[in-house]
Design a protein around this motif. Structure first.
Motif, PDB file in Angstrom:
ATOM      1  N   VAL A  78       0.870  -1.179   0.000  1.00 43.85           N
ATOM      2  CA  VAL A  78       0.000   0.000   0.000  1.00 43.85           C
ATOM      3  C   VAL A  78       0.901   1.220   0.000  1.00 43.85           C
ATOM      4  N   ILE A  89      -1.964   5.864   0.557  1.00 44.25           N
ATOM      5  CA  ILE A  89      -3.421   5.913   0.368  1.00 44.25           C
ATOM      6  C   ILE A  89      -4.052   6.977   1.265  1.00 44.25           C
ATOM      7  N   ILE A  98     -14.461   0.582  -2.772  1.00 47.33           N
ATOM      8  CA  ILE A  98     -13.055   0.563  -3.163  1.00 47.33           C
ATOM      9  C   ILE A  98     -12.913  -0.534  -4.211  1.00 47.33           C
ATOM     10  N   SER A 147      -4.248  -4.900  -5.700  1.00 49.16           N
ATOM     11  CA  SER A 147      -4.291  -3.435  -5.671  1.00 49.16           C
ATOM     12  C   SER A 147      -4.184  -2.850  -4.271  1.00 49.16           C
ATOM     13  N   LYS A 198      -6.430  -3.283  -1.757  1.00 54.16           N
ATOM     14  CA  LYS A 198      -7.732  -2.914  -1.183  1.00 54.16           C
ATOM     15  C   LYS A 198      -7.911  -3.517   0.206  1.00 54.16           C
ATOM     16  N   SER A 237      -5.092  -2.453   2.919  1.00 54.74           N
ATOM     17  CA  SER A 237      -5.237  -1.125   3.514  1.00 54.74           C
ATOM     18  C   SER A 237      -6.264  -1.130   4.643  1.00 54.74           C
ATOM     19  N   SER A 251     -13.588   4.796  -4.781  1.00 51.96           N
ATOM     20  CA  SER A 251     -12.144   5.009  -4.806  1.00 51.96           C
ATOM     21  C   SER A 251     -11.519   3.868  -5.613  1.00 51.96           C
ATOM     22  N   GLN A 257      -8.231   1.831  -6.829  1.00 50.13           N
ATOM     23  CA  GLN A 257      -6.856   1.555  -6.441  1.00 50.13           C
ATOM     24  C   GLN A 257      -6.170   0.700  -7.495  1.00 50.13           C
ATOM     25  N   GLN A 314      -1.783   2.016  -4.915  1.00 48.27           N
ATOM     26  CA  GLN A 314      -2.028   3.457  -4.915  1.00 48.27           C
ATOM     27  C   GLN A 314      -3.488   3.759  -5.244  1.00 48.27           C
ATOM     28  N   LYS A 315      -3.985   4.859  -4.692  1.00 43.49           N
ATOM     29  CA  LYS A 315      -5.292   5.341  -5.134  1.00 43.49           C
ATOM     30  C   LYS A 315      -5.073   6.161  -6.390  1.00 43.49           C
TER      31      LYS A 315
END
Length: 325
Positions: free
Chosen positions: A23, A26, A38, A44, A46, A49, A225, A227, A231-232
């Motif tokens: 992560v 974020i 998300i 990714s 998700k 995080s 959001s 990802q 990263q977002k």
């Protein structure tokens, strides 16, 4: 003040060959009663995080954040005992794969009553009444009988309902649903999503829905959001995101929806999410992006402004029309 606020959250895992960043920086905020989705491919960040925020990652994870607060509590400063008073009560999570999340050695009734005993201090009769009420609430037939069975004696859909009942047992202010419809058939998926959104509306709790299904997002969420590789890369209201995506990755995800297909073959995104040893020096999406140039490959992009969906891209899509508007 948001119910949950996270700023610059990063998670690194120690591996035999060095550190791997799962992560990367974020930012996330959720208001009371809001439904945030998300989305992103597997890998990714998700789930990681959210597990980091709840303190449920193993010792190999190093978690850093500028801000990580929930309902006025600084989660970074909480000790294990203080965190346990919040996680499972005010903040709860529905994990992936209900068959592996429930303990096979105990009945479903024992597992849900244990949460009620620890967090609410209810006596035996009160725990039983509340467990029956919860099973009825999530649509489990014959709740008195189902409390006595083991997880392997029920279907995946029924076990998912048990997981939801356990998660909402103590009236959480925030519920995180991590791929709640994975491995369920389409009919059961719709029932589970209707159940979650109905509970969210009726109780006023905030709901974070982690998914890779953009169709689910379109039907349920208020804000989304996106990802990619930890990263977002974009965040918008759902209607705005589906109408004018600003990051090429978001646009590619939407183009892959069957209802948006313009030919016999569904569009695909070439390549895979980068891992520990193949992370690009510049934009993480550049190896798979048809718009990438030398700048994209060499220089990491900074997030754009809110008018461009906070897109982490050097050349956000629809930028000209958005700015002129």
């Amino acid at each position: 003040m948001p119910l949950l606020e996270i700023r610059n959250l990063s998670v690194d895992f120690a591996t035999s060959s060095g550190q791997f960043r799962a992560v990367d920086g974020i930012d996330l905020s959720v208001d009371k009663g809001e439904l945030l989705a998300i989305v992103g491919e597997s890998g990714s960040g998700k789930s990681v995080s959210m597990l980091a925020m709840m303190g449920l990652l193993p010792w190999t994870a190093t978690i850093t954040a500028d801000v990580m607060s929930f309902d006025g509590h600084d989660l970074r400063a909480l000790g294990p005992r203080q965190r346990r008073r919040i996680v499972g009560k005010d903040m709860a999570m529905i994990f992936q794969e209900p068959m592996s999340s429930l303990n096979p050695c105990f009945t479903t009734g024992f597992q849900i009553k244990e949460a009620l005993r620890l967090h609410l201090g209810l006596d035996r009769k009160a725990r039983h009444r509340r467990a029956v009420e919860l099973f009825e609430m999530v649509g489990i037939p014959a709740p008195e009988d189902r409390l006595k069975v083991f997880p392997h004696q029920m279907s995946g859909g029924m076990n998912q309902r048990v997981m939801i009942a356990m998660a909402i047992a103590c009236g959480p202010k925030l519920l995180i649903a991590d791929e709640p419809t994975t491995a369920l058939d389409v009919t059961i998926q719709a029932q589970i999503l209707d159940l979650l959104t109905g509970l969210q509306r009726d109780s006023g709790m905030a709901l974070i829905l982690i998914t890779h299904d953009m169709g689910v997002v379109a039907e349920t969420a208020e804000r989304v959001s996106v990802q990619y590789a930890g990263q977002k890369v974009e965040e918008q209201k759902v209607a705005d995101l589906f109408e004018t995506p600003h990051h090429p990755y978001t646009a590619a995800l939407l183009a892959a929806l069957p209802e948006r297909a313009t030919s016999r073959h569904l569009p695909t995104i070439p390549g895979v999410v980068p891992g520990q040893f193949d992370r690009p020096r510049g934009c993480l999406f550049s190896p798979r992006c048809k718009f990438a140039d030398d700048r994209c490959k060499a220089e990491p992009p900074a997030p754009a402004g809110s008018g461009l969906g906070l897109a982490r891209c050097h050349y956000p899509l629809n930028a000209r029309s958005e700015v002129s508007a």
